[in-house]
Design a protein around this motif. Sequence first.
Motif, PDB file in Angstrom:
ATOM      1  N   ILE A  41      23.131 -27.853  -7.249  1.00 28.04           N
ATOM      2  CA  ILE A  41      22.637 -27.524  -8.593  1.00 28.04           C
ATOM      3  C   ILE A  41      23.721 -27.578  -9.662  1.00 28.04           C
ATOM      4  O   ILE A  41      23.461 -27.276 -10.823  1.00 28.04           O
ATOM      5  CB  ILE A  41      21.950 -26.141  -8.609  1.00 28.04           C
ATOM      6  CG1 ILE A  41      22.934 -25.033  -8.232  1.00 28.04           C
ATOM      7  CG2 ILE A  41      20.734 -26.132  -7.703  1.00 28.04           C
ATOM      8  CD1 ILE A  41      22.368 -23.629  -8.365  1.00 28.04           C
ATOM      9  N   GLY A  42      24.946 -27.934  -9.279  1.00 27.39           N
ATOM     10  CA  GLY A  42      26.028 -28.044 -10.255  1.00 27.39           C
ATOM     11  C   GLY A  42      26.557 -26.703 -10.724  1.00 27.39           C
ATOM     12  O   GLY A  42      26.910 -26.536 -11.887  1.00 27.39           O
ATOM     13  N   ALA A  43      26.635 -25.750  -9.811  1.00 22.39           N
ATOM     14  CA  ALA A  43      27.153 -24.422 -10.140  1.00 22.39           C
ATOM     15  C   ALA A  43      28.411 -24.178  -9.299  1.00 22.39           C
ATOM     16  O   ALA A  43      28.837 -25.039  -8.538  1.00 22.39           O
ATOM     17  CB  ALA A  43      26.091 -23.364  -9.842  1.00 22.39           C
ATOM     18  N   LEU A  84      21.866 -17.800 -13.195  1.00 27.90           N
ATOM     19  CA  LEU A  84      22.087 -17.775 -11.748  1.00 27.90           C
ATOM     20  C   LEU A  84      23.547 -17.447 -11.435  1.00 27.90           C
ATOM     21  O   LEU A  84      24.466 -18.032 -12.013  1.00 27.90           O
ATOM     22  CB  LEU A  84      21.728 -19.134 -11.133  1.00 27.90           C
ATOM     23  CG  LEU A  84      21.932 -19.287  -9.623  1.00 27.90           C
ATOM     24  CD1 LEU A  84      21.034 -18.324  -8.847  1.00 27.90           C
ATOM     25  CD2 LEU A  84      21.656 -20.719  -9.207  1.00 27.90           C
ATOM     26  N   LEU A  85      23.732 -16.516 -10.489  1.00 31.49           N
ATOM     27  CA  LEU A  85      25.058 -16.151 -10.030  1.00 31.49           C
ATOM     28  C   LEU A  85      25.087 -16.296  -8.510  1.00 31.49           C
ATOM     29  O   LEU A  85      24.260 -15.710  -7.817  1.00 31.49           O
ATOM     30  CB  LEU A  85      25.383 -14.700 -10.416  1.00 31.49           C
ATOM     31  CG  LEU A  85      26.732 -14.153  -9.972  1.00 31.49           C
ATOM     32  CD1 LEU A  85      27.874 -14.904 -10.659  1.00 31.49           C
ATOM     33  CD2 LEU A  85      26.819 -12.657 -10.271  1.00 31.49           C
ATOM     34  N   LEU A  86      26.029 -17.079  -8.015  1.00 30.81           N
ATOM     35  CA  LEU A  86      26.220 -17.275  -6.581  1.00 30.81           C
ATOM     36  C   LEU A  86      27.473 -16.525  -6.173  1.00 30.81           C
ATOM     37  O   LEU A  86      28.540 -16.729  -6.769  1.00 30.81           O
ATOM     38  CB  LEU A  86      26.354 -18.765  -6.255  1.00 30.81           C
ATOM     39  CG  LEU A  86      25.219 -19.665  -6.743  1.00 30.81           C
ATOM     40  CD1 LEU A  86      25.527 -21.126  -6.434  1.00 30.81           C
ATOM     41  CD2 LEU A  86      23.897 -19.248  -6.139  1.00 30.81           C
ATOM     42  N   VAL A  87      27.366 -15.646  -5.154  1.00 36.17           N
ATOM     43  CA  VAL A  87      28.461 -14.736  -4.816  1.00 36.17           C
ATOM     44  C   VAL A  87      28.770 -14.771  -3.326  1.00 36.17           C
ATOM     45  O   VAL A  87      27.868 -14.679  -2.495  1.00 36.17           O
ATOM     46  CB  VAL A  87      28.099 -13.287  -5.209  1.00 36.17           C
ATOM     47  CG1 VAL A  87      29.261 -12.353  -4.949  1.00 36.17           C
ATOM     48  CG2 VAL A  87      27.653 -13.194  -6.651  1.00 36.17           C
ATOM     49  N   ASP A  88      30.049 -14.859  -3.006  1.00 36.60           N
ATOM     50  CA  ASP A  88      30.507 -14.786  -1.626  1.00 36.60           C
ATOM     51  C   ASP A  88      31.724 -13.854  -1.579  1.00 36.60           C
ATOM     52  O   ASP A  88      32.299 -13.518  -2.619  1.00 36.60           O
ATOM     53  CB  ASP A  88      30.883 -16.182  -1.121  1.00 36.60           C
ATOM     54  CG  ASP A  88      30.952 -16.269   0.398  1.00 36.60           C
ATOM     55  OD1 ASP A  88      30.729 -15.254   1.089  1.00 36.60           O
ATOM     56  OD2 ASP A  88      31.245 -17.367   0.906  1.00 36.60           O
ATOM     57  N   ASN A  89      32.098 -13.438  -0.384  1.00 41.11           N
ATOM     58  CA  ASN A  89      33.283 -12.597  -0.157  1.00 41.11           C
ATOM     59  C   ASN A  89      33.206 -11.262  -0.899  1.00 41.11           C
ATOM     60  O   ASN A  89      34.080 -10.925  -1.685  1.00 41.11           O
ATOM     61  CB  ASN A  89      34.556 -13.357  -0.533  1.00 41.11           C
ATOM     62  CG  ASN A  89      34.687 -14.642   0.237  1.00 41.11           C
ATOM     63  OD1 ASN A  89      34.594 -14.648   1.456  1.00 41.11           O
ATOM     64  ND2 ASN A  89      34.859 -15.748  -0.469  1.00 41.11           N
ATOM     65  N   ILE A  90      32.151 -10.500  -0.620  1.00 41.52           N
ATOM     66  CA  ILE A  90      31.938  -9.217  -1.299  1.00 41.52           C
ATOM     67  C   ILE A  90      32.544  -8.033  -0.546  1.00 41.52           C
ATOM     68  O   ILE A  90      32.375  -6.883  -0.961  1.00 41.52           O
ATOM     69  CB  ILE A  90      30.436  -8.956  -1.548  1.00 41.52           C
ATOM     70  CG1 ILE A  90      29.690  -8.716  -0.236  1.00 41.52           C
ATOM     71  CG2 ILE A  90      29.818 -10.079  -2.356  1.00 41.52           C
ATOM     72  CD1 ILE A  90      28.270  -8.204  -0.430  1.00 41.52           C
TER      73      ILE A  90
END
Length: 157
Positions: A41-43, A84-90
């Motif tokens: 999606i280009g994010a 839209l917010l995509l989050v990893d490593n929380i």
Amino acid sequence: MLLRLKQRVDEIAPLHSKLILLIGPPGCGKTALISGLAEHIGASVLNLGFEISTGLAKLPNKQRRLQAGNLLREIADEHASGDLLLVDNIELLFDTSLAINPLDLLKRLAHARRVVAVWPGAHREGSAGTRLTYAETSHPEHRDDSLEGVVPFYIQT
């Protein structure tokens, strides 16, 4: 699986709480999936552990606990791609010195925008339904939360 996730992301837009958690055992491909979605999606994917630790390091120890939520909102606003917010490593959010509830923080972010996050723990079925867990019961960072307000996206190995 990527197209199914993209469809789910599109479907949650009208919901009050727009939080999708990618849930699965370690090594099942959660990070690869969220990265694939970002590319599709280009994010970009927010590495929350890196960003929040960088921000917290600038604060005195006493202020970190008080400012963690505000810092997370600022970081989210800077890194969101539209709504839209995509989050990893929380994982850093579970640090007991911050005295915050990581899942509640993510849910609050998901009131303003769609949030897709990688859940670093596990899930279990019980008499009260599915529960999200993080760390072993005896560990100080242990969490056991309800799936209420969350759209789970299960990944099998």
